[in-house]
Design an enzyme around this catalytic site. Sequence first.
Site, short mmCIF file in Angstrom:
data_model
loop_
_atom_site.label_atom_id
_atom_site.label_comp_id
_atom_site.label_asym_id
_atom_site.label_seq_id
_atom_site.Cartn_x
_atom_site.Cartn_y
_atom_site.Cartn_z
N SER A 117 0.78 -1.10 -0.04
CA SER A 117 -0.14 0.09 -0.11
C SER A 117 0.88 1.31 0.13
CB SER A 117 -0.90 0.03 1.15
OG SER A 117 -0.27 -0.15 2.52
N HIS A 174 -5.12 -3.34 -3.03
CA HIS A 174 -4.49 -2.28 -3.88
C HIS A 174 -4.39 -3.07 -5.24
CE1 HIS A 174 -4.29 0.86 -0.99
NE2 HIS A 174 -3.75 -0.32 0.03
N LYS A 225 -11.55 0.49 -2.39
CA LYS A 225 -10.59 1.16 -3.19
C LYS A 225 -11.16 1.23 -4.67
CE LYS A 225 -7.36 0.10 0.41
NZ LYS A 225 -7.90 1.35 1.39
C1 LIG Z 1 -3.33 -3.50 2.08
C2 LIG Z 1 -4.75 -2.85 2.90
N1 LIG Z 1 -5.39 -3.94 3.38
C3 LIG Z 1 -6.63 -3.71 4.27
C4 LIG Z 1 -7.13 -2.35 3.97
C5 LIG Z 1 -8.18 -2.01 5.06
O1 LIG Z 1 -9.33 -1.80 4.02
P1 LIG Z 1 -10.41 -1.08 4.57
O2 LIG Z 1 -10.46 0.29 4.18
O3 LIG Z 1 -11.62 -1.81 3.61
O4 LIG Z 1 -10.67 -1.46 5.81
C6 LIG Z 1 -6.33 -1.24 3.49
C7 LIG Z 1 -6.81 0.05 3.54
O5 LIG Z 1 -6.28 0.92 4.01
C8 LIG Z 1 -4.95 -1.73 2.84
O6 LIG Z 1 -4.38 -0.60 2.23
#
Ligand SMILES: Cc1ncc(COP(=O)(O)O)c(C=O)c1O
Length: 385
Positions: free
Chosen positions: A177, A205, A235
């Site tokens: 991320s 992502h 996203k």
């Molecule tokens: C790699 C990753 N996993 C999980 C999440 C969490 O997802 P959510 O925003 O749906 O809680 C994010 C979001 O920020 C992320 O970047």
Amino acid sequence: MKFCREYLARRRSDGLYRAVVETKALDAVRVLRQGRECLLLCGNDYLGLTQHPALAQKAQLAAQEEGVGAGGSRLISGSHPLCQALEHDLAAWKGTEAALVFSSGYAANVGTISALVGAGDAVFSDRLNHASIIDGCRLSGAAVSVYEHLDLADLARKLAARKNVRRRLIVTDGVFSMDGDVAPLDKLAALAKAHDAMLMVDDAHALGTLGEGRGTAHHFGVGKEVTIQLGTMSKSLAGMGGYVAASREVIEYLVNCSRSFIFSTAPSPMTLAAAREALTVLRREPQHLTKLQANGQYLRQTLRAAGLPIPEGETPILPLLLGSATAASEMSKRLESASILVSAIRPPTVPRGESRLRLTVSAAHSRTQLDYAANEIIRCWRALQ
Ligand SMILES: Cc1ncc(COP(=O)(O)O)c(C=O)c1O
């Protein structure tokens, strides 16, 4: 309270203070912030679908016909047909037998990892994995081995060092991320097989951006070898909610023992309907992904050609490494003065000394907007050298 005051004072003096700033969306990449229109270059709406009329229409219809909330958890008050329909669509898109929807990607990670492993097990986690993976590992009670970022030799050593455990799980971001680099899932799958470990990838992502939009496993052609393909609807799918795509047996297991699934209210009908439509758009309108890739390459090459330290890559996440938290904050502030919104990413989101601007492009950016952003980023970066 004294401890809060002291903590906040420390955060301020370390340049790590965070605040929530009211920001209104004008479209997928333009926002109104403190009275000024700004270009957004740090969102996760990769395909620009937050403003897609078909998604809004489906959400509106679902709210009118089904109500604005689920009203309960799925195992207690029953499962809305839209939930099953979305899970069916997600499984089809990911090429798995089944899928399960969670209230967020965070909840999906925490609830899945802690269901798969526990005391007496071992989990192997990349050093740069997302916070929700880290929290899932901690909550699980399993022994946690953190391996160096993308370092397969280090992972192999750590797997070999923990042989006498009940179960083993390797867990990785698909697209990282904060760095935008890609986990070599084919090699990780081979290691998992050799060491009799489960493999889980977080495609938060990667869904919509990699592997023709189907994610990392599809990109590497190893769908069958990955135990869990997890992701989020927040996203590229432009809404909210998390999901796990896996075998029917694994999904049935999670329904029975994933606490963040069991003890949480189901996503609203609006959310489910919008996510289903987003998947339809992914299938029907490949031009968004084509434009995203072109935009990503364009901004990356423009900034690299000007000498900015941005690595090569194939995803829409461009890390501009600045080192100190204060340098990152200063650059972010200067860009905001030029009406460009790029938040500084500082510890604990990234390790100390690795503060950065995380630039993200969207299919919704125009060339004119990217040219303006590139000029301003180059100008501010040079002024700080
Ligand atoms: C790699 C990753 N996993 C999980 C999440 C969490 O997802 P959510 O925003 O749906 O809680 C994010 C979001 O920020 C992320 O970047």
